[in-house]
Design an enzyme around this catalytic site. Structure first.
Site, PDB file in Angstrom:
ATOM      1  N   GLU A  44      18.253  -0.776  18.601  1.00  0.00           N
ATOM      2  CA  GLU A  44      18.366  -2.032  19.341  1.00  0.00           C
ATOM      3  C   GLU A  44      17.650  -1.844  20.669  1.00  0.00           C
ATOM      4  O   GLU A  44      17.994  -0.963  21.451  1.00  0.00           O
ATOM      5  CB  GLU A  44      19.823  -2.417  19.596  1.00  0.00           C
ATOM      6  CG  GLU A  44      19.942  -3.750  20.343  1.00  0.00           C
ATOM      7  CD  GLU A  44      21.367  -4.104  20.740  1.00  0.00           C
ATOM      8  OE1 GLU A  44      21.585  -5.268  21.142  1.00  0.00           O
ATOM      9  OE2 GLU A  44      22.259  -3.224  20.661  1.00  0.00           O
ATOM     10  N   GLU A  69      18.241   1.378  26.371  1.00  0.00           N
ATOM     11  CA  GLU A  69      18.443   0.594  27.586  1.00  0.00           C
ATOM     12  C   GLU A  69      17.634   1.191  28.742  1.00  0.00           C
ATOM     13  O   GLU A  69      17.579   2.413  28.901  1.00  0.00           O
ATOM     14  CB  GLU A  69      19.936   0.563  27.960  1.00  0.00           C
ATOM     15  CG  GLU A  69      20.268  -0.179  29.221  1.00  0.00           C
ATOM     16  CD  GLU A  69      19.782  -1.614  29.227  1.00  0.00           C
ATOM     17  OE1 GLU A  69      19.182  -2.014  30.243  1.00  0.00           O
ATOM     18  OE2 GLU A  69      20.004  -2.331  28.227  1.00  0.00           O
ATOM     19  N   ASP A  98      12.474   3.168  28.815  1.00  0.00           N
ATOM     20  CA  ASP A  98      11.784   1.883  28.855  1.00  0.00           C
ATOM     21  C   ASP A  98      11.392   1.482  27.439  1.00  0.00           C
ATOM     22  O   ASP A  98      10.559   2.119  26.811  1.00  0.00           O
ATOM     23  CB  ASP A  98      10.541   2.007  29.734  1.00  0.00           C
ATOM     24  CG  ASP A  98       9.837   0.665  29.943  1.00  0.00           C
ATOM     25  OD1 ASP A  98      10.189  -0.290  29.233  1.00  0.00           O
ATOM     26  OD2 ASP A  98       8.956   0.583  30.806  1.00  0.00           O
ATOM     27  N   ASP A 120      14.976 -11.031  27.452  1.00  0.00           N
ATOM     28  CA  ASP A 120      14.542 -11.873  28.563  1.00  0.00           C
ATOM     29  C   ASP A 120      13.497 -12.862  28.042  1.00  0.00           C
ATOM     30  O   ASP A 120      12.484 -12.451  27.469  1.00  0.00           O
ATOM     31  CB  ASP A 120      13.929 -10.994  29.656  1.00  0.00           C
ATOM     32  CG  ASP A 120      13.714 -11.737  30.964  1.00  0.00           C
ATOM     33  OD1 ASP A 120      13.410 -12.951  30.923  1.00  0.00           O
ATOM     34  OD2 ASP A 120      13.838 -11.109  32.032  1.00  0.00           O
ATOM     35  N   LYS A 124       7.817 -18.484  31.958  1.00  0.00           N
ATOM     36  CA  LYS A 124       6.506 -18.907  32.455  1.00  0.00           C
ATOM     37  C   LYS A 124       5.400 -18.431  31.524  1.00  0.00           C
ATOM     38  O   LYS A 124       5.393 -17.290  31.078  1.00  0.00           O
ATOM     39  CB  LYS A 124       6.290 -18.368  33.872  1.00  0.00           C
ATOM     40  CG  LYS A 124       7.261 -18.951  34.890  1.00  0.00           C
ATOM     41  CD  LYS A 124       6.988 -18.423  36.291  1.00  0.00           C
ATOM     42  CE  LYS A 124       7.972 -19.031  37.286  1.00  0.00           C
ATOM     43  NZ  LYS A 124       7.755 -18.526  38.666  1.00  0.00           N
ATOM     44  N   GLU A 195      27.528  -9.308  23.644  1.00  0.00           N
ATOM     45  CA  GLU A 195      28.272  -9.882  24.760  1.00  0.00           C
ATOM     46  C   GLU A 195      27.751 -11.268  25.114  1.00  0.00           C
ATOM     47  O   GLU A 195      28.521 -12.217  25.296  1.00  0.00           O
ATOM     48  CB  GLU A 195      28.181  -8.972  25.993  1.00  0.00           C
ATOM     49  CG  GLU A 195      28.767  -7.581  25.791  1.00  0.00           C
ATOM     50  CD  GLU A 195      27.720  -6.558  25.404  1.00  0.00           C
ATOM     51  OE1 GLU A 195      26.739  -6.929  24.721  1.00  0.00           O
ATOM     52  OE2 GLU A 195      27.870  -5.375  25.776  1.00  0.00           O
ATOM     53  N   GLU A 197      26.047 -13.285  23.259  1.00  0.00           N
ATOM     54  CA  GLU A 197      26.273 -14.215  22.150  1.00  0.00           C
ATOM     55  C   GLU A 197      27.658 -14.842  22.234  1.00  0.00           C
ATOM     56  O   GLU A 197      27.816 -16.058  22.043  1.00  0.00           O
ATOM     57  CB  GLU A 197      26.110 -13.465  20.831  1.00  0.00           C
ATOM     58  CG  GLU A 197      26.203 -14.327  19.594  1.00  0.00           C
ATOM     59  CD  GLU A 197      25.862 -13.572  18.337  1.00  0.00           C
ATOM     60  OE1 GLU A 197      26.007 -14.144  17.240  1.00  0.00           O
ATOM     61  OE2 GLU A 197      25.444 -12.389  18.439  1.00  0.00           O
TER      62      GLU A 197
END
Length: 214
Positions: A44, A69, A98, A120, A124, A195, A197
């Site tokens: 994930e 993460e 990363d 995220d 834009k 979380e 969701e």
């Protein structure tokens, strides 16, 4: 999600090196050695506090899971949440790294499936290259995945979902399923929530999901 620095994060990570990796490049191609059993590995990207990946590992002991993460404190929270459970999860590992450089941490064909949950949206247009379903990211996933490897994606953001559908289609991926309201479908019967969701669905926001393979 931004979390303030936790003073206990570094000591917790240091004392649980058997569960969390901070130098993924050092074990590239050797991830199976981190698990009790040699089983398909699913990752994930952007696990947050770990609710999804922890519960997936608990639900599917016949598969191995890695939660990735980029924020140290968030990775430490996920680690702590797994340690606080009443059962051991030998099929779960964490990677503090990363997610944009997955090929540095995983060998070609080392991964079975990639999960992207509530990434995220970068709304834009000039930031579309940062979206985790942009073609350059898809190329990375294809590289580390087994042949015809799978990608599962969930979001509450319709704009990102529409972009992702187009991006995956243009890349030549094959869809296994598309859901415009996950929680009002049969697919929800086996759904493991994140979380975010839980938060968004409680507000009445539909959850979008897709499954596809290369």
């Amino acid at each position: 999600m931004r979390v303030r620095n936790k003073t206990w994060a570094e000591p917790l990570i240091e004392s649980n090196r058997d569960r969390i990796v901070t130098k993924g490049a050092d074990i590239r191609g050797q991830w199976q050695n981190r698990f009790e059993r040699n089983q398909p590995i699913n990752i994930e990207v952007g696990m947050g506090k770990g609710q999804f990946i922890i519960n997936m590992a608990k639900k599917y002991p016949e598969q191995n899971f890695i939660g990735i993460e980029v924020q140290k404190s968030v990775a430490a929270i996920a680690l702590k949440n797994s340690l606080d459970m009443d059962i051991q999860l030998p099929n779960l590992q964490f990677l503090y790294a990363d997610g944009a450089e997955l090929t540095d941490y995983f060998e070609n064909g080392e991964i079975n499936k990639v999960y992207l949950n509530f990434s995220d949206p970068w709304p834009k247009t000039r930031h579309e290259k940062r979206r985790l379903t942009f073609k350059t990211f898809l190329k990375v996933y294809e590289t580390i995945l087994v042949d015809h490897g799978e990608l599962e994606f969930k979001t509450d953001n319709m704009g990102l979902f529409e972009f992702s559908l187009t991006s995956l289609n243009n890349y030549g991926m094959t869809y296994e399923g598309v859901w415009l309201n996950l929680h009002d479908s049969s697919e929800n019967e086996q759904n493991v929530e994140t979380e975010y969701e839980q938060k968004f669905s409680a507000m009445g926001q539909p959850i979008y999901k897709l499954k596809a393979h290369f």
